[in-house]
Design an enzyme around this catalytic site. Sequence first.
Site, PDB file in Angstrom:
ATOM      1  N   SER A 117       0.857  -1.190   0.000  1.00 37.01           N
ATOM      2  CA  SER A 117       0.000   0.000   0.000  1.00 37.01           C
ATOM      3  C   SER A 117       0.899   1.248   0.000  1.00 37.01           C
ATOM      4  CB  SER A 117      -0.957  -0.037   1.190  1.00 37.01           C
ATOM      5  OG  SER A 117      -1.989   0.905   1.036  1.00 37.01           O
ATOM      6  N   ASP A 199      -8.711  -4.333  -6.585  1.00 34.03           N
ATOM      7  CA  ASP A 199      -8.332  -3.335  -5.586  1.00 34.03           C
ATOM      8  C   ASP A 199      -9.040  -2.002  -5.869  1.00 34.03           C
ATOM      9  OD1 ASP A 199      -7.052  -1.593  -3.818  1.00 34.03           O
ATOM     10  OD2 ASP A 199      -5.112  -2.552  -4.062  1.00 34.03           O
ATOM     11  N   HIS A 231      -7.651  -4.884  -1.956  1.00 34.10           N
ATOM     12  CA  HIS A 231      -6.542  -4.215  -1.278  1.00 34.10           C
ATOM     13  C   HIS A 231      -6.218  -4.983   0.002  1.00 34.10           C
ATOM     14  CE1 HIS A 231      -3.930  -0.727  -0.979  1.00 34.10           C
ATOM     15  NE2 HIS A 231      -4.225  -0.648   0.310  1.00 34.10           N
TER      16      HIS A 231
END
Length: 256
Positions: A117, A199, A231
């Site tokens: 991330s 995602d 995600h």
Amino acid sequence: MEPEVLRYPSFDGLEIEALLFKAKEEDSNGYVILWPHGGPQANERKSFRSMFQFLVNQGYSIFAPNFRGSSNYGLNFMKMVEGDWGHGPRLDNIRGIDWLIEKGYADRDKMLLLGGSYGGYMALLLHGRHADYFKAVVDVFGPSNLFSFIESVPEFWGPFMKQWIGDPEKDKDKLIADSPITYLDGMTKPMLVIQGANDPRVVQKESDQIVAALTEKGREVGYTVLEDEGHGFTKKANEIFVYKKILEFFNTEINK
């Protein structure tokens, strides 16, 4: 596995706290993985993280700095990342590596890089701007281009983007400077990219474009897209698969 708590002065004197998860001496391969955490307004704590446990048991130590922007160090510290995704936090991580080496915790030639991330973004940026520090790099669903990232985030994130990252028009030069894709020429080390096809936060285009650009330049890039993930990992089988993929990648690179 109880990490050692370290504190070091950053490039501007700001004190940064970090956790060092050390492999047992009899198991250690001597390599240290830099882990810039996600968020970025989050932190790494003395808590169980299965990926850390897995990698440490395989002989890797993990260095996890709570760079500027991390939470739990006061509001002023946490807000330091707003409008500064790629300068202060990046140098906090680099200074942490320098300090780690100076104090004898790590070998200059045995550093690896792994992030997810925001940490994936930081892994890409550090690779592009400081590749000489690392033997290999893993990016797990990290933004590669701040302009396309700002345009593609969920709608309810939209109002916060200018405060959090910057204005694509007013801050154009800064966003160019802070986008990993600006530094393709610097990305010279072997890299593995992991992405979730569904995602909603960091869309697949973010990984597609960096992989395509590097492949065009003839760079060594492995790319794995998880068709049934977003995600993060919602399926334990995918999580195990990715951990094994990362381990295999790192093991191959350190043994070359």
